[in-house]
Design an enzyme around this catalytic site. Structure first.
Site, mmCIF file in Angstrom:
data_model
loop_
_atom_site.group_PDB
_atom_site.id
_atom_site.type_symbol
_atom_site.label_atom_id
_atom_site.label_comp_id
_atom_site.label_asym_id
_atom_site.label_seq_id
_atom_site.Cartn_x
_atom_site.Cartn_y
_atom_site.Cartn_z
ATOM 1 N N CYS A 299 -0.459 6.680 7.718
ATOM 2 C CA CYS A 299 -1.826 6.166 7.739
ATOM 3 C C CYS A 299 -2.759 7.248 8.278
ATOM 4 O O CYS A 299 -2.459 7.917 9.267
ATOM 5 C CB CYS A 299 -1.897 4.928 8.624
ATOM 6 S SG CYS A 299 -3.562 4.273 8.860
ATOM 7 N N TRP B 158 21.352 -15.926 36.852
ATOM 8 C CA TRP B 158 20.070 -16.508 37.269
ATOM 9 C C TRP B 158 19.334 -15.589 38.236
ATOM 10 O O TRP B 158 18.148 -15.301 38.061
ATOM 11 C CB TRP B 158 20.290 -17.867 37.936
ATOM 12 C CG TRP B 158 19.019 -18.503 38.430
ATOM 13 C CD1 TRP B 158 18.186 -19.319 37.739
ATOM 14 C CD2 TRP B 158 18.405 -18.324 39.734
ATOM 15 N NE1 TRP B 158 17.093 -19.669 38.512
ATOM 16 C CE2 TRP B 158 17.202 -19.080 39.727
ATOM 17 C CE3 TRP B 158 18.759 -17.607 40.871
ATOM 18 C CZ2 TRP B 158 16.372 -19.130 40.850
ATOM 19 C CZ3 TRP B 158 17.918 -17.656 41.979
ATOM 20 C CH2 TRP B 158 16.745 -18.422 41.956
ATOM 21 N N CYS C 75 -4.661 5.582 11.926
ATOM 22 C CA CYS C 75 -3.972 5.525 13.221
ATOM 23 C C CYS C 75 -3.112 6.756 13.474
ATOM 24 O O CYS C 75 -2.678 6.981 14.598
ATOM 25 C CB CYS C 75 -3.126 4.258 13.332
ATOM 26 S SG CYS C 75 -1.690 4.221 12.230
ATOM 27 N N THR D 19 0.809 -1.223 0.000
ATOM 28 C CA THR D 19 0.000 0.000 0.000
ATOM 29 C C THR D 19 0.837 1.265 0.000
ATOM 30 O O THR D 19 0.323 2.348 -0.294
ATOM 31 C CB THR D 19 -0.921 0.035 1.235
ATOM 32 O OG1 THR D 19 -0.112 0.089 2.422
ATOM 33 C CG2 THR D 19 -1.820 -1.190 1.277
ATOM 34 N N ASP E 217 18.205 -21.982 35.327
ATOM 35 C CA ASP E 217 17.416 -22.721 36.316
ATOM 36 C C ASP E 217 17.306 -24.189 35.930
ATOM 37 O O ASP E 217 16.885 -24.532 34.815
ATOM 38 C CB ASP E 217 16.018 -22.099 36.402
ATOM 39 C CG ASP E 217 15.190 -22.711 37.512
ATOM 40 O OD1 ASP E 217 15.324 -22.249 38.656
ATOM 41 O OD2 ASP E 217 14.422 -23.646 37.232
ATOM 42 N N CYS F 293 -2.609 0.162 15.067
ATOM 43 C CA CYS F 293 -3.580 0.506 14.030
ATOM 44 C C CYS F 293 -4.668 -0.559 13.949
ATOM 45 O O CYS F 293 -4.393 -1.761 14.012
ATOM 46 C CB CYS F 293 -2.892 0.663 12.678
ATOM 47 S SG CYS F 293 -3.972 1.320 11.388
ATOM 48 N N TYR G 260 15.848 -13.578 37.562
ATOM 49 C CA TYR G 260 14.703 -13.911 38.421
ATOM 50 C C TYR G 260 14.124 -12.655 39.067
ATOM 51 O O TYR G 260 12.907 -12.473 39.131
ATOM 52 C CB TYR G 260 15.158 -14.904 39.496
ATOM 53 C CG TYR G 260 14.044 -15.462 40.353
ATOM 54 C CD1 TYR G 260 13.176 -16.434 39.856
ATOM 55 C CD2 TYR G 260 13.875 -15.035 41.665
ATOM 56 C CE1 TYR G 260 12.158 -16.959 40.647
ATOM 57 C CE2 TYR G 260 12.867 -15.550 42.463
ATOM 58 C CZ TYR G 260 12.008 -16.511 41.946
ATOM 59 O OH TYR G 260 11.010 -17.014 42.742
ATOM 60 N N ARG H 40 3.839 6.599 3.176
ATOM 61 C CA ARG H 40 2.946 7.680 3.586
ATOM 62 C C ARG H 40 2.296 7.334 4.928
ATOM 63 O O ARG H 40 2.017 6.168 5.194
ATOM 64 C CB ARG H 40 1.817 7.898 2.555
ATOM 65 C CG ARG H 40 2.277 8.026 1.126
ATOM 66 C CD ARG H 40 1.097 8.388 0.216
ATOM 67 N NE ARG H 40 -0.047 7.489 0.351
ATOM 68 C CZ ARG H 40 -0.163 6.341 -0.298
ATOM 69 N NH1 ARG H 40 0.796 5.922 -1.095
ATOM 70 N NH2 ARG H 40 -1.244 5.600 -0.135
#
Length: 500
Positions: free
Chosen positions: A77, A436, A80, A42, A456, A50, A440, A75
């Site tokens: 939109c 770890w 949105c 488009t 883990d 959007c 966590y 271009r």
């Protein structure tokens, strides 16, 4: 052409073209302004949120800014309106600022302090909120205060003066005037028409917090129960088999307690609190929402993770599984250090001993909740020998002391917008905290959805199926988990749950 670099994304250096497309397909507002999508068929570029039908992945090109998309020939939109999207940094800041304001950050009117906390000038902060929400910080704060006051009027029997001050108003007169001006009625009118919630008496405040269903409440409470810090928190079961969570509370120097129950038919949690916490309700409820992951969108998360066969099985077994958070960063970080190289039960025992030796005694209605967790300053001032007396190796005691000093100096206050890799690196500057532990902490209390403690052993064991019965190494598991991004924290909970 400034095509999106994975390092430019919000807070996760593992995101790829595929991950961006997943965020686009989910219309995930967390990524609004982080990237823009150019649609080759488009010639138009859009924001991730959007409302148009999601284009094919092969038709999409991702850019780190609207300007880059336009230089490439796309271009904007008209639906949105990309010009309304905030910048990546501002998107993160805008939501984080909203959270802080909702927790009462502007109740004292100190705009300069709030701006400094998020690394902006007050002028920049105002621009960020205007660009993202269309309101100024003061207007946003006023709305949050009024809505919070309305909630208290409808759900509690607090005196009008307590409602006003709990909602951050400096005076009852100011509260009444703004309420009347904005809503066209006096606060007393709301109270007269309000539903009378049970359980609100002179000693207890009862409020409700909503979530998006489903919610795997039982699984979350079982997880928290196994890791509950003796004396500080407890998970109990009533005669009907309903689970509840209780703990001691210390917020802004105010002491009290809370208890959380599930109202599945209403898609809400019911929170009972001691009356002593009346003036700390705004920051307190923000903590509870975070601890129980109430802002998660389980359907979006499940839709993504269900593409993996093993995770899909567990999603079916436990729909609505969330990442259990923590009430306090230092408390959880300390327990994580205590959990290094020992079992969950062993870490629970050690944390209880730490509370018994260094915690602060308090009174609550719950037999198992007798103390507040030790202050960071208290443990920072203790010697490693004193801490080791609870049954720790000296090196682990040193790590607790190092963490306490780090926390006392503000090291656990993470600046808004800090990336996950940077947070992990920052936490690892504490001697005794490795990958770890840092992952966590980031996952459970700092709320990084893509944090993943791949070292883990439980996670590696749960992923055995992926490799013909051979437990995966940390490196192999990380490779396998790449496809779970940006929801690897939720994948970790699903894997742990599969072991249960």
């Amino acid at each position: 052409m400034d095509v999106l670099n994975i390092k430019d994304l919000q807070d996760d250096a593992t995101l790829t073209h595929e991950s961006c497309y997943r965020a686009l397909a989910a219309k995930d507002a967390r990524f609004d302004g982080v990237f823009f999508t150019g649609v080759k068929t488009t010639g138009i570029y859009c924001r991730p949120v959007c409302s148009v039908k999601t284009p094919r992945a092969s038709s999409c090109v991702f850019f780190s800014s609207a300007a880059a998309a336009e230089v490439a020939g796309f271009r904007p939109c008209l639906r949105c309106r990309p010009e309304l999207a905030p910048y990546a940094l501002q998107q993160n800041l805008a939501y984080a600022v909203w959270q802080r304001i909702a927790a009462g950050a502007l109740n004292d009117g100190d705009m300069e302090r709030l701006a400094a906390e998020v690394g902006l000038s007050s002028r920049q902060l105002r621009r960020v909120l205007l660009q993202h929400f269309g309101v100024t910080p003061v207007e946003l704060a006023q709305t949050q205060r009024l809505l919070f006051a309305k909630k208290l009027l409808q759900e509690t029997r607090l005196p009008m003066s307590d409602v006003a001050y709990a909602a951050g108003f400096g005076s009852i007169r100011r509260f009444n005037a703004l309420f009347l001006a904005r809503y066209g009625m006096a606060p007393t009118s709301i109270r007269r028409a309000a539903e009378k919630f049970p359980g609100n008496d002179l000693d207890v405040i009862t409020l409700r917090l909503a979530y998006r269903p489903p919610f795997a409440w039982t699984e979350m409470l079982h997880y928290l129960s196994g890791r509950a810090i003796a004396g500080v928190e407890a998970v109990t079961e009533d005669e009907s088999g309903h689970l509840s969570y209780a703990r001691s509370v210390r917020v802004d120097g105010i002491n009290g307690w809370l208890c959380v129950r599930h109202l599945p038919e209403k898609h809400q949690l019911e929170v009972s609190l001691s009356i002593t916490l009346a003036h700390a309700l705004m920051p307190l409820l923000a903590r509870i929402r975070s601890q129980f992951d109430l802002d998660a969108n389980p359907q979006v998360i499940a839709a993504h993770l269900a593409s993996d066969a093993l995770l899909a099985k567990q999603i079916v077994r436990t729909p609505g599984l969330r990442v259990p958070g923590a009430f306090d960063v230092f408390e959880l970080a300390s327990r994580a250090v205590l959990g290094q190289q020992v079992s969950v039960a062993g870490a629970t025992t050690l944390s209880g001993r730490l509370v018994g030796k260094f915690g602060i005694a308090t009174d609550t209605p719950f037999a198992g909740v007798t103390h507040h967790f030790p202050l960071a300053e208290r443990l920072a001032a203790a010697s490693a020998t004193e801490i080791a007396a609870i049954g720790l190796p000296v090196a682990r005691a040193e790590a607790i002391r190092n963490l306490a000093q780090f926390a006392a100096q503000g090291g656990l206050k993470i600046k808004v917008g800090t990336s996950l890799p940077d947070v992990v690196a920052h936490l690892k500057t504490v001697r005794g905290i490795g990958e770890w532990t840092a992952q966590y902490i980031a996952m459970r209390v700092l709320r990084y959805t893509d944090a993943f403690p791949a070292g883990d052993l439980g996670l590696q064991k749960a992923a055995i199926e992926f490799d013909d019965g051979v437990r995966l190494t940390e490196k192999q598991l990380l490779q396998r988990a790449a496809g779970w991004s940006p929801w690897r924290g939720y994948a970790a909970l699903l894997l742990w749950q599969s072991l249960a």
